[in-house]
Design an enzyme around this catalytic site. Structure first.
Site, PDB file in Angstrom:
ATOM      1  CG  HIS A 115      -6.575   5.386   7.769  1.00 55.99           C
ATOM      2  ND1 HIS A 115      -5.862   6.658   7.722  1.00 55.99           N
ATOM      3  CD2 HIS A 115      -6.721   4.960   6.460  1.00 55.99           C
ATOM      4  CE1 HIS A 115      -5.880   6.964   6.370  1.00 55.99           C
ATOM      5  NE2 HIS A 115      -6.360   6.016   5.752  1.00 55.99           N
ATOM      6  CG  ASN A 168      16.091  -1.340   0.030  1.00 58.83           C
ATOM      7  OD1 ASN A 168      16.236  -2.579   0.634  1.00 58.83           O
ATOM      8  ND2 ASN A 168      17.094  -0.864  -0.682  1.00 58.83           N
TER       9      ASN A 168
END
Length: 442
Positions: free
Chosen positions: A162, A378
């Site tokens: 992070h 995608n």
């Protein structure tokens, strides 16, 4: 429910030997300094995410693991800091050693179909652990596991450091992988490092009261670690409509996040059963990219969010209506601007980065990922069926876009609590939704 699937199961995963994927072209070897926002101790952890994809007949014969691996190597040319390692400088400042050591990549196969998946009971199998892979310094900044399913669908699970990026930044990186996998040579958004934009002023000047970092005495100091259970609660349009009817007229146009976070915060506060005079905080993430003047560059992929805190006492939260909690959230949210971010950066400098978020039992953090668009990533197999954090992490919950088993679009909220508190939490949620005539009061 955590995913669109509701059939619990066990399954077996066969792992391949992990690989280190490096940029497929030479990149510059250099050291990059992270921002003062990136550098705070509260972000020094590895964040897991999971993405479910269905079989697509148009991709017959293509191996999703190989497609994603090749696209990853191509994308790392532009995002070469992610192929490096975090080091700690002499002054404790974190530095990215851009050395092309690579990210960890794992292929796996599971003897199960996507339709058989229940709540993510086997997440540990979907995201394997290897020695030192969860450390912060001197280890891969990203681990990706692609698990192929016997139906032709697949699951991408990952864990990212992070310190390097926030959810928006990670989505930008993963979208670039998807675009490369679909044949693009250059992603639609180019990465921007420019971490100095979120640095503190010189000299550092703290101009806000940052209650999210308060370190206070409390009757119960931390979330008990024993007898912890996790449940996920689904909120569709029906539940949100009931909650909005509890609000006064001037709050009817509040955001979905404002009303839902206030509701969950209030129910959780009642459930943990603290002293009425105890201070409680609801800490939440706010994307600050548009709060700067001018806004941060569109390709900025570092941590660019604030974590303001709505704060009150247990008694005040219980005795007032849901609308009062919504207004507390709105006030905290409205405080976030460029000056607020500079003030946080200054606080990190003054406190030598070692100031964690407030973690007393009455503190609760919500990260809303419903608008990030993880589900849109995608790689050629279409959008993800489910995408986002797999579960709550201790005192942190997430708002995750999903569908229930009826196909209704809504928001899933995973939460961790000790078993007795979880029973009270579920009861309180149910009471308000079934008895809105109480006006959101206990």
């Amino acid at each position: 429910m955590t995913t669109p699937f509701d059939i619990p199961l066990t399954f077996t995963v066969r792992l391949r030997k992990p690989e280190f994927i490096t940029p497929n072209k030479p990149t510059s070897h250099e050291q990059k300094i992270v921002s003062d926002i990136d550098d705070q101790v509260s972000l020094r952890f590895q964040m897991p995410l999971v993405f479910f994809y269905r079989y697509d007949p148009s991709m017959e014969g293509k191996d999703p693991a190989e497609v994603i691996k090749d696209a990853l190597a191509q994308t790392l040319v532009l995002y070469h800091p992610l192929a490096g390692r975090l080091r700690e400088g002499n002054d404790g400042k974190l530095i990215v050693d851009c050395n092309e050591e690579g990210v960890m990549f794992i292929k796996a196969d599971a003897d199960v179909t996507l339709e058989q998946f229940g709540e993510i009971l086997g997440f540990d199998q979907l995201l394997s652990d290897f020695p030192h892979s969860q450390a912060i310094l001197n280890c891969p900044l990203l681990l990706i596991q692609v698990t192929r399913l016997k139906c032709g669908g697949f699951i991408v699970a990952l864990r990212f450091n992070h310190v390097m990026c926030d959810g928006t930044g990670l989505k930008q990186f993963m979208s670039a992988i998807g675009e490369m996998a679909r044949g693009l040579v250059i992603p639609s958004i180019l990465p921007v490092w420019e971490r100095h934009l979120l640095g503190a002023q010189d000299p550092p000047n703290v101009t806000f009261a940052h209650h999210e970092y308060d370190q206070v005495e409390a009757t119960v100091t931390t979330l008990p670690l024993d007898n912890i259970v996790e449940r996920t609660f689904f909120f569709g349009t029906g539940e949100l409509s009931i909650l909005r009817r509890l609000l006064p007229l001037h709050l009817h146009h509040c955001t979905k996040f404002e009303v839902l976070s206030a509701y969950v915060w209030r129910c959780r506060t009642i459930a943990v059963n603290l002293d009425p005079d105890e201070e409680v905080r609801m800490i939440f993430t706010v994307n600050a990219r548009s709060k700067f003047n001018p806004p941060l560059p569109s390709g900025y992929y570092g941590n660019a969010f604030a974590i303001p805190a709505a704060m009150t006492t247990v008694r005040n939260l219980r005795q007032n209506s849901l609308g009062h909690a919504v207004e507390l959230v709105q006030q905290a949210k409205a405080s976030v601007a460029e000056g607020y971010m500079k003030s946080v950066a200054a606080l990190m400098i003054i406190r030598n980065k070692q100031l964690p978020l407030s973690t007393v039992y009455g503190s609760y953090l919500i990260s809303d990922v419903t608008n990030i668009g993880f589900e849109d990533i995608n790689s050629g197999w279409g959008k993800a069926v489910f995408a986002g954090p797999a579960k709550a992490i201790g005192w942190i919950s997430f708002f995750i876009p999903t569908k229930n088993k009826k196909g209704e679009i809504g928001t899933s909220v995973p939460i961790c609590l000790p078993a007795p508190a979880m029973e009270r939490f579920a009861k309180e949620l149910d009471n308000i939704l079934k008895h809105p005539e109480l006006g959101g009061k206990n």
